[in-house]
Write a protein that holds these residues in place. Sequence first.
Motif, PDB file in Angstrom:
ATOM      1  N   ILE A 258     -18.868  27.244  -3.345  1.00 20.40           N
ATOM      2  CA  ILE A 258     -18.564  26.689  -1.678  1.00 20.40           C
ATOM      3  C   ILE A 258     -19.416  25.451  -1.466  1.00 20.40           C
ATOM      4  N   SER A 259     -18.623  24.142  -1.477  1.00 27.39           N
ATOM      5  CA  SER A 259     -19.372  22.991  -1.140  1.00 27.39           C
ATOM      6  C   SER A 259     -18.346  22.152  -0.407  1.00 27.39           C
ATOM      7  N   PHE A 260     -18.803  20.933   0.162  1.00 30.62           N
ATOM      8  CA  PHE A 260     -17.857  20.090   0.695  1.00 30.62           C
ATOM      9  C   PHE A 260     -18.077  18.630   0.286  1.00 30.62           C
ATOM     10  N   GLY A 261     -16.918  18.242  -0.131  1.00 28.68           N
ATOM     11  CA  GLY A 261     -17.000  16.745  -0.800  1.00 28.68           C
ATOM     12  C   GLY A 261     -15.832  16.112  -0.476  1.00 28.68           C
ATOM     13  N   LYS A 262     -15.942  14.514  -0.809  1.00 32.42           N
ATOM     14  CA  LYS A 262     -14.957  13.696  -0.420  1.00 32.42           C
ATOM     15  C   LYS A 262     -15.157  12.498  -1.669  1.00 32.42           C
ATOM     16  N   SER A 263     -14.164  12.156  -2.237  1.00 31.83           N
ATOM     17  CA  SER A 263     -13.931  11.221  -3.323  1.00 31.83           C
ATOM     18  C   SER A 263     -12.780  10.274  -3.134  1.00 31.83           C
ATOM     19  N   GLN A 264     -12.941   9.047  -3.287  1.00 31.62           N
ATOM     20  CA  GLN A 264     -11.899   8.050  -3.158  1.00 31.62           C
ATOM     21  C   GLN A 264     -11.848   6.978  -3.985  1.00 31.62           C
ATOM     22  N   ILE A 265     -10.968   6.641  -4.675  1.00 31.53           N
ATOM     23  CA  ILE A 265     -10.653   5.398  -5.597  1.00 31.53           C
ATOM     24  C   ILE A 265     -10.273   4.458  -4.586  1.00 31.53           C
ATOM     25  N   LEU A 266     -11.437   3.351  -4.472  1.00 37.48           N
ATOM     26  CA  LEU A 266     -11.142   2.276  -3.477  1.00 37.48           C
ATOM     27  C   LEU A 266      -9.839   1.344  -4.006  1.00 37.48           C
ATOM     28  N   LEU A 267      -9.417   0.788  -2.915  1.00 34.56           N
ATOM     29  CA  LEU A 267      -8.096  -0.055  -3.188  1.00 34.56           C
ATOM     30  C   LEU A 267      -8.384  -1.492  -3.689  1.00 34.56           C
ATOM     31  N   LYS A 273     -23.271  -4.922  -1.900  1.00 32.71           N
ATOM     32  CA  LYS A 273     -23.885  -3.899  -1.818  1.00 32.71           C
ATOM     33  C   LYS A 273     -23.660  -3.288  -0.561  1.00 32.71           C
ATOM     34  N   GLU A 274     -23.646  -4.079   0.687  1.00 33.14           N
ATOM     35  CA  GLU A 274     -23.756  -3.709   2.096  1.00 33.14           C
ATOM     36  C   GLU A 274     -22.428  -3.077   2.318  1.00 33.14           C
ATOM     37  N   GLU A 275     -21.133  -3.718   1.614  1.00 33.44           N
ATOM     38  CA  GLU A 275     -19.813  -2.952   1.882  1.00 33.44           C
ATOM     39  C   GLU A 275     -19.974  -1.801   1.302  1.00 33.44           C
ATOM     40  N   ILE A 276     -20.550  -1.763   0.051  1.00 33.65           N
ATOM     41  CA  ILE A 276     -20.475  -0.330  -0.493  1.00 33.65           C
ATOM     42  C   ILE A 276     -21.164   0.796   0.428  1.00 33.65           C
ATOM     43  N   LYS A 277     -22.307   0.226   0.954  1.00 33.40           N
ATOM     44  CA  LYS A 277     -22.922   1.331   1.886  1.00 33.40           C
ATOM     45  C   LYS A 277     -22.121   1.632   3.285  1.00 33.40           C
ATOM     46  N   HIS A 278     -21.009   0.596   3.670  1.00 33.27           N
ATOM     47  CA  HIS A 278     -20.397   0.879   4.634  1.00 33.27           C
ATOM     48  C   HIS A 278     -19.554   2.124   4.331  1.00 33.27           C
ATOM     49  N   VAL A 279     -19.041   2.094   3.013  1.00 35.70           N
ATOM     50  CA  VAL A 279     -17.816   3.300   2.529  1.00 35.70           C
ATOM     51  C   VAL A 279     -18.701   4.807   2.380  1.00 35.70           C
ATOM     52  N   ILE A 280     -19.808   4.459   1.966  1.00 39.73           N
ATOM     53  CA  ILE A 280     -20.776   5.761   1.717  1.00 39.73           C
ATOM     54  C   ILE A 280     -20.956   6.073   3.078  1.00 39.73           C
ATOM     55  N   LEU A 281     -21.329   5.518   4.131  1.00 37.08           N
ATOM     56  CA  LEU A 281     -21.593   5.909   5.579  1.00 37.08           C
ATOM     57  C   LEU A 281     -20.231   6.791   5.887  1.00 37.08           C
ATOM     58  N   GLU A 282     -19.064   6.058   5.771  1.00 39.87           N
ATOM     59  CA  GLU A 282     -17.882   6.677   6.320  1.00 39.87           C
ATOM     60  C   GLU A 282     -17.622   8.129   5.639  1.00 39.87           C
ATOM     61  N   MET A 283     -17.722   8.127   4.146  1.00 38.07           N
ATOM     62  CA  MET A 283     -17.731   9.307   3.605  1.00 38.07           C
ATOM     63  C   MET A 283     -18.616  10.510   4.009  1.00 38.07           C
ATOM     64  N   CYS A 284     -19.959  10.050   4.335  1.00 47.39           N
ATOM     65  CA  CYS A 284     -20.892  10.946   4.687  1.00 47.39           C
ATOM     66  C   CYS A 284     -20.365  11.550   6.140  1.00 47.39           C
ATOM     67  N   CYS A 336     -28.242   9.779   0.733  1.00 48.52           N
ATOM     68  CA  CYS A 336     -27.149   9.128  -0.358  1.00 48.52           C
ATOM     69  C   CYS A 336     -27.739   7.613  -0.677  1.00 48.52           C
ATOM     70  N   LEU A 337     -28.297   7.134   0.599  1.00 48.23           N
ATOM     71  CA  LEU A 337     -28.970   5.697   0.268  1.00 48.23           C
ATOM     72  C   LEU A 337     -30.184   5.754  -0.593  1.00 48.23           C
ATOM     73  N   GLN A 338     -31.169   6.822  -0.582  1.00 48.85           N
ATOM     74  CA  GLN A 338     -32.037   6.965  -1.582  1.00 48.85           C
ATOM     75  C   GLN A 338     -31.368   7.067  -3.036  1.00 48.85           C
ATOM     76  N   ARG A 350     -15.721   0.849  -8.084  1.00 50.11           N
ATOM     77  CA  ARG A 350     -14.374   1.147  -7.657  1.00 50.11           C
ATOM     78  C   ARG A 350     -14.090   2.719  -7.309  1.00 50.11           C
ATOM     79  N   GLN A 351     -15.124   3.495  -7.334  1.00 49.00           N
ATOM     80  CA  GLN A 351     -14.840   5.015  -6.890  1.00 49.00           C
ATOM     81  C   GLN A 351     -15.922   5.432  -6.434  1.00 49.00           C
ATOM     82  N   ILE A 352     -16.026   6.213  -5.306  1.00 50.34           N
ATOM     83  CA  ILE A 352     -17.316   6.777  -4.528  1.00 50.34           C
ATOM     84  C   ILE A 352     -16.940   8.276  -4.264  1.00 50.34           C
ATOM     85  N   SER A 353     -17.869   9.114  -4.431  1.00 51.36           N
ATOM     86  CA  SER A 353     -17.977  10.481  -4.221  1.00 51.36           C
ATOM     87  C   SER A 353     -19.095  10.913  -3.520  1.00 51.36           C
ATOM     88  N   VAL A 354     -18.983  11.905  -2.492  1.00 53.06           N
ATOM     89  CA  VAL A 354     -20.000  12.400  -1.561  1.00 53.06           C
ATOM     90  C   VAL A 354     -19.886  13.730  -1.757  1.00 53.06           C
TER      91      VAL A 354
END
Length: 420
Positions: A258-267, A273-284, A336-338, A350-354
Amino acid sequence: MTVDYSCLPKQQILCIDMKSFYASCSAVMLGLDPQTCYLAVVGDIDRKGSVVLAASPRLKKEFGVKTGSRLFEIPNDPRIKIVEPKMATYLRISTELTKLFHRYVPKEAIHTYSVDESFIKVDGTSQLWGSAWTIAEKIRDEMEREFQLPCAIGIGPNMLMSKLCLDLEAKKTGIAEWTYEDVPRKLWPVQPLSEMWGIGKRLERTLNRMGIFTVGQLAKYDLHKLEAKFGIMGNQLYYHAWGVDLSEIGAPIMEGQISFGKSQILLRDYKDKEEIKHVILEMCEEVARRARTHRKAGRTVSLGIGYSQDELGGGFYRSKTMSEPTNVTMDLYRTCLQLFEEHYRNKTVRQISVALSNVVDDDMLQLRLFEPNLWKKRELGYTMDAIRSRYGSAALLRSVSYTSAGTARLRAKLVGGHKA
């Protein structure tokens, strides 16, 4: 060491898979035969790089188009139909199929594993409907007659065996049944190991380095060495290689799975770098919400970054285990930031998963001396979830979601990550 099968429960469990479910549903909606048409379900037909979510069996066989292929890889052939997903319709059909199963067994005996795959336990129903094989034939025939949808059904004495039977035989033959006596002949020759349900590519590589290349070699390996290497997972790997599974219907087959995850291929490509962090925060935020929905918290946070094809692909997937379990968004984000700062190589993403794993029940809160307001943060998360549950996922969004990098507002309009 061998396993005494006479001491193990011999249940009758069906694992039912709707073949190429999305593609089959779309084909039926267009008045086509799912088995003979050439049809692909693509996330967004206006983007050449969009992912193929499902392909009809004939399209797979004759053109090599499969789930995960890209729109631009589909040949320009007039016989091929390309459609966008209808996720809300797929979910309604899946619900109706569950009602079909309910004709044969009570709801407690049905476990919906995914939108297109279910387990049903048919113990004690032979006086009403016949053997497990007969019930499988009835379900297959009714599904084809009422929904025009094809399926494959694996039958086994436990959830694991029925799943293995489905994946390794029934998907080729339609219906198949495995017993414990079939394990040496049908399961042990399986290779590569990633063909075995529950073993991924990374675990396969580790086992290969230990000299294990077939399921039979795994079954004959020293149990104590497997436990020393993998802990309780080593014990499960060993017994699964023997076809042993003591989990109840609906329980996870792999302990700790059992785990909880989210993965998305970006449009689009993300270079800032800051934009990538914004998406990571949304996914967290979304992963933490999923954990809270199940009243769970986790210790291990995993971050995956996939680089653009312009960067020749690649990326990384790394995990970090915290000292205490959490389902607080900002705890996940800090971890995740670490991982991001340690492993990111300033390439186009192009792809991020948490993911949040190593999960426990969220029924205790360990107080921290230097963070006395921790309980407030925890309760705030549950309060935000309640608002979103009532008014929609877009009712409360973080400010980063209103920047050009944010994806949450668009995803809020989707069902299952795709168009409704």
